[in-house]
Design an enzyme around this catalytic site. Structure first.
Site, PDB file in Angstrom:
ATOM      1  N   ASP A 277      -3.083   1.291  -0.305  1.00 10.59           N
ATOM      2  CA  ASP A 277      -4.214   1.251  -1.239  1.00 10.59           C
ATOM      3  C   ASP A 277      -5.539   1.181  -0.469  1.00 10.59           C
ATOM      4  OD1 ASP A 277      -3.610   1.554  -3.915  1.00 10.59           O
ATOM      5  OD2 ASP A 277      -2.999  -0.537  -4.194  1.00 10.59           O
TER       6      ASP A 277
ATOM      7  N   LYS B 178       2.915   5.972 -11.328  1.00  5.79           N
ATOM      8  CA  LYS B 178       3.102   6.009  -9.875  1.00  5.79           C
ATOM      9  C   LYS B 178       4.570   6.269  -9.540  1.00  5.79           C
ATOM     10  CE  LYS B 178      -0.874   3.059  -9.092  1.00  5.79           C
ATOM     11  NZ  LYS B 178      -1.399   1.713  -8.799  1.00  5.79           N
TER      12      LYS B 178
ATOM     13  N   GLN C 128      -0.113  -4.218  -7.589  1.00  8.29           N
ATOM     14  CA  GLN C 128      -0.810  -3.695  -8.768  1.00  8.29           C
ATOM     15  C   GLN C 128      -1.827  -4.728  -9.272  1.00  8.29           C
ATOM     16  OE1 GLN C 128      -0.396  -0.524 -10.060  1.00  8.29           O
ATOM     17  NE2 GLN C 128      -2.107  -1.059 -11.371  1.00  8.29           N
TER      18      GLN C 128
END
Ligand code: NDP
Length: 293
Positions: A120, A53, A97
């Site tokens: 997200d 990422k 994460q």
């Protein structure tokens, strides 16, 4: 022989477009977009994803801020960091994460992220909007899969789509999107470990999407001739990376398949970048061209 769907290529195009867009916008605005990532502990796979990422952000001129926290961090400490990032006008997107260590409950943490920075797409507000057909930030893997279907001109109208896996990040939001009239208008079935006859469902799928986390569990005996297979799974086996589908076994029978690596994975990252650019533009009241939804 199945067509191998090149997710890497589709993702590269998306990233290039975003890069150009960022170049133009940062001149006007005075800064580029910024994504803040929170990573707790040392889980090895997370390390790989975080690095990927960070690299992807860097390549398109997006600032990436990493908060790497100790495994034993308390819930209140992580919540106060998120609240600070919510208030930080230099930060456009925030992600946590996953997975988190067992003492940190994922849902308690995600619901503290500002829905405007939830790139997200896991916040209940954004999932709720998705459910009522007014999506804002779509979770990245489902968004990536939709984009693959579009780019490959795979018809979804009235198609029998069977999804294996009902996770909050893949199966459930994806099923919801695919069944929406204006998005895909498919007939959607979701299977899970409680499904009685998995074969019955997988063998009638026009499009089979597999997100079980079980390496190579789908073989040619489980599909019908000409099925389109989207393999979400990713596993690091001694012989290399593989998905939830036995690629070599099904490739003669399927019409098209996403490979692992190089299929859904790169699309997930591209959609994260896209969501972050969307958050950045919204932050500066620049109209976002929501062309595809
Ligand atoms: P989860 O473990 O959260 O969910 C797995 C789902 O699969 C569950 O709903 C489970 O059912 C179901 N399942 C497991 N075994 C079977 C089986 N034998 N038959 C039918 N259903 C089954 O996984 P995720 O959704 O988070 O991820 C799935 C896979 O995708 C993993 O390999 C993960 O690494 C990968 N992944 C890849 C991404 C990418 O960008 N390529 C992004 C996200 C995930 P039940 O609910 O009954 O337990």
């Amino acid at each position: 022989m199945a067509k191998i769907i090149d997710g890497k290529k589709i993702a590269a195009e998306i990233r290039n477009n975003l890069k150009e867009e960022i170049l133009g916008l940062s001149k006007k605005i005075g800064r580029g977009p910024c994504l803040a990532a929170i990573w707790v502990g040392e889980y090895q796979a997370s390390n790989t994803y975080i690095k990927a990422k960070a690299r992807a952000c860097e390549e398109i001129g997006m600032h990436f801020r990493l908060y790497h926290l100790q495994e034993d961090i308390s819930l209140s400490e992580i919540l106060s960091l998120i609240k600070k990032l919510n208030e930080d006008s230099e930060v456009d997107g925030i992600l946590v994460q996953l997975p988190l260590p067992p003492h940190l409950e994922k849902n308690r943490i995600i619901e503290v992220i500002s829905p405007k920075k939830d790139v997200d797409g896991f916040h209940p507000y954004n999932l709720g909007r998705l459910m009522v057909g007014e999506p804002t930030f779509i979770p990245c893997t489902p968004a990536g899969i939709l984009e693959i279907l579009r780019q490959e001109d795979i018809p979804t109208e009235g198609a029998e789509v069977v999804i294996l896996g009902r996770s909050d990040i893949v199966g459930k939001p994806l099923a919801n999107l695919l069944l929406q009239k204006k998005i895909a208008n498919a007939t959607v079935t979701i299977c899970h470990t409680g499904t009685k006859d998995l074969y019955l469902h997988t063998r009638r799928a026009d499009i089979l999407i597999v997100a079980t986390g079980k390496p190579k569990m789908i073989g040619k005996d489980m599909i019908k001739e000409g099925t389109i297979i989207i393999d979400v799974g990713i596993h690091r086996l001694p012989e290399g990376l593989c998905g939830d589908v036995d690629f070599l076994d099904v490739k003669e029978k399927a019409a098209a398949i996403t490979p692992v690596p190089g299929g859904v994975g790169p699309m997930t990252v591209a959609m994260l970048l896209k969501n972050t650019v969307k958050a950045y533009k919204q932050n500066f009241h620049i109209q976002y061209d929501n062309e595809d939804l």
